[in-house]
Scaffold this motif. Structure first.
Motif, PDB file in Angstrom:
ATOM      1  N   VAL A  96       3.836  11.503  -7.078  1.00  0.00           N
ATOM      2  CA  VAL A  96       2.433  11.705  -7.459  1.00  0.00           C
ATOM      3  C   VAL A  96       2.186  13.122  -7.968  1.00  0.00           C
ATOM      4  O   VAL A  96       1.440  13.327  -8.929  1.00  0.00           O
ATOM      5  N   TRP A 166      -4.791  11.031  -3.307  1.00  0.00           N
ATOM      6  CA  TRP A 166      -3.659  10.347  -2.688  1.00  0.00           C
ATOM      7  C   TRP A 166      -3.364  11.030  -1.353  1.00  0.00           C
ATOM      8  O   TRP A 166      -3.306  12.261  -1.295  1.00  0.00           O
ATOM      9  N   PHE A 182      -4.960   5.531  -1.285  1.00  0.00           N
ATOM     10  CA  PHE A 182      -5.344   5.895  -2.647  1.00  0.00           C
ATOM     11  C   PHE A 182      -6.839   5.674  -2.833  1.00  0.00           C
ATOM     12  O   PHE A 182      -7.380   4.634  -2.459  1.00  0.00           O
ATOM     13  N   VAL A 209      -1.336   2.071  -7.805  1.00  0.00           N
ATOM     14  CA  VAL A 209      -0.412   2.196  -6.680  1.00  0.00           C
ATOM     15  C   VAL A 209       0.897   1.476  -6.984  1.00  0.00           C
ATOM     16  O   VAL A 209       1.986   1.990  -6.702  1.00  0.00           O
TER      17      VAL A 209
END
Length: 233
Positions: A96, A166, A182, A209
């Protein structure tokens, strides 16, 4: 030039809206109009804290989302998803936080790069869209290593508001898995762009996701397989 761009944008909106309506109409012949999905969180007004969801089985995702049957407007929309994934918090955080790689796997992301913003934080510059609609925006990214990644849109003509969060937490008794929480909140800047809200919601937000999980699988499961092969030789 402005009229030509507006004409192309309107044509794209009509095409996408028509395709989305046909898809929804076909689906309605097979199921009821109201969709319900199990949720580990409830959509509400913007909250100051975002608690992690309780433990859930590895194979059971939990999602909550607004009713897309409601009339499309420029209102703010929110979405949450909590899942337990078969990767460590460190691995998911690395996927991420590595914004420059988004262009390779994030839905609708055409370009992505990171610079330093005025406050010293990372500034993510993203380009998203589909022909002939193509927009750029910037977000300020703040990270807590291995725990949280937060991005807030700071500049651009597409969104009046865009925030993603996140969060990652270890899974008890499972070293190679983690809980992923999320959250995204967005509002398009113009009413014209807001006509794409349901398409953006279905094809980007709800797929986010899964896109990051697939990226983690590509990076880490291939590495694990290579490591096992080296050990066996």
């Amino acid at each position: 030039m402005t009229n030509k761009k507006t004409h192309l944008l309107l044509k794209a909106l009509l095409d996408v809206s028509e395709a989305h309506s046909v898809k929804a109409l076909r689906g309605n012949t097979k199921r009821a109009n109201i969709r319900q999905v199990g949720s580990c969180g409830v959509l509400a007004t913007r909250r100051d804290s975002l608690p992690l969801c309780p433990s859930i089985p590895l194979v059971t995702p939990s999602r909550s989302f607004i009713n897309l049957v409601a009339p499309i407007s420029s209102r703010r929309m929110e979405y949450t998803e909590c899942r337990t994934l078969g990767f460590t918090p460190e691995q998911m955080y690395d996927v991420v936080a590595n914004v420059e790689q988004y262009q390779h796997f994030v839905p609708w992301c055409k370009k992505s790069r990171v610079t330093k913003g005025p406050s010293g934080n990372d500034q993510a510059e993203l380009e998203i869209g589909f022909p002939p609609v193509l927009e750029r925006y910037s977000s300020e990214v703040t990270c807590i290593p291995n725990h949280q990644v937060r991005a807030v849109c700071s500049d651009g003509s597409l969104f009046n508001h865009l925030e993603t969060i996140w969060r990652f937490a270890p899974q008890k008794n499972k070293e190679d898995s983690c809980k992923v929480d999320f959250y995204v909140s967005f509002e398009f800047r113009s009413l014209l762009h807001s006509q794409l809200a349901s398409v953006f919601f279905d094809q980007v937000v709800k797929q986010m996701v899964s896109a990051f999980e697939s990226r983690a699988a590509t990076l880490y499961r291939n590495q694990q397989g290579a490591s096992l092969r080296r050990r066996s030789t």
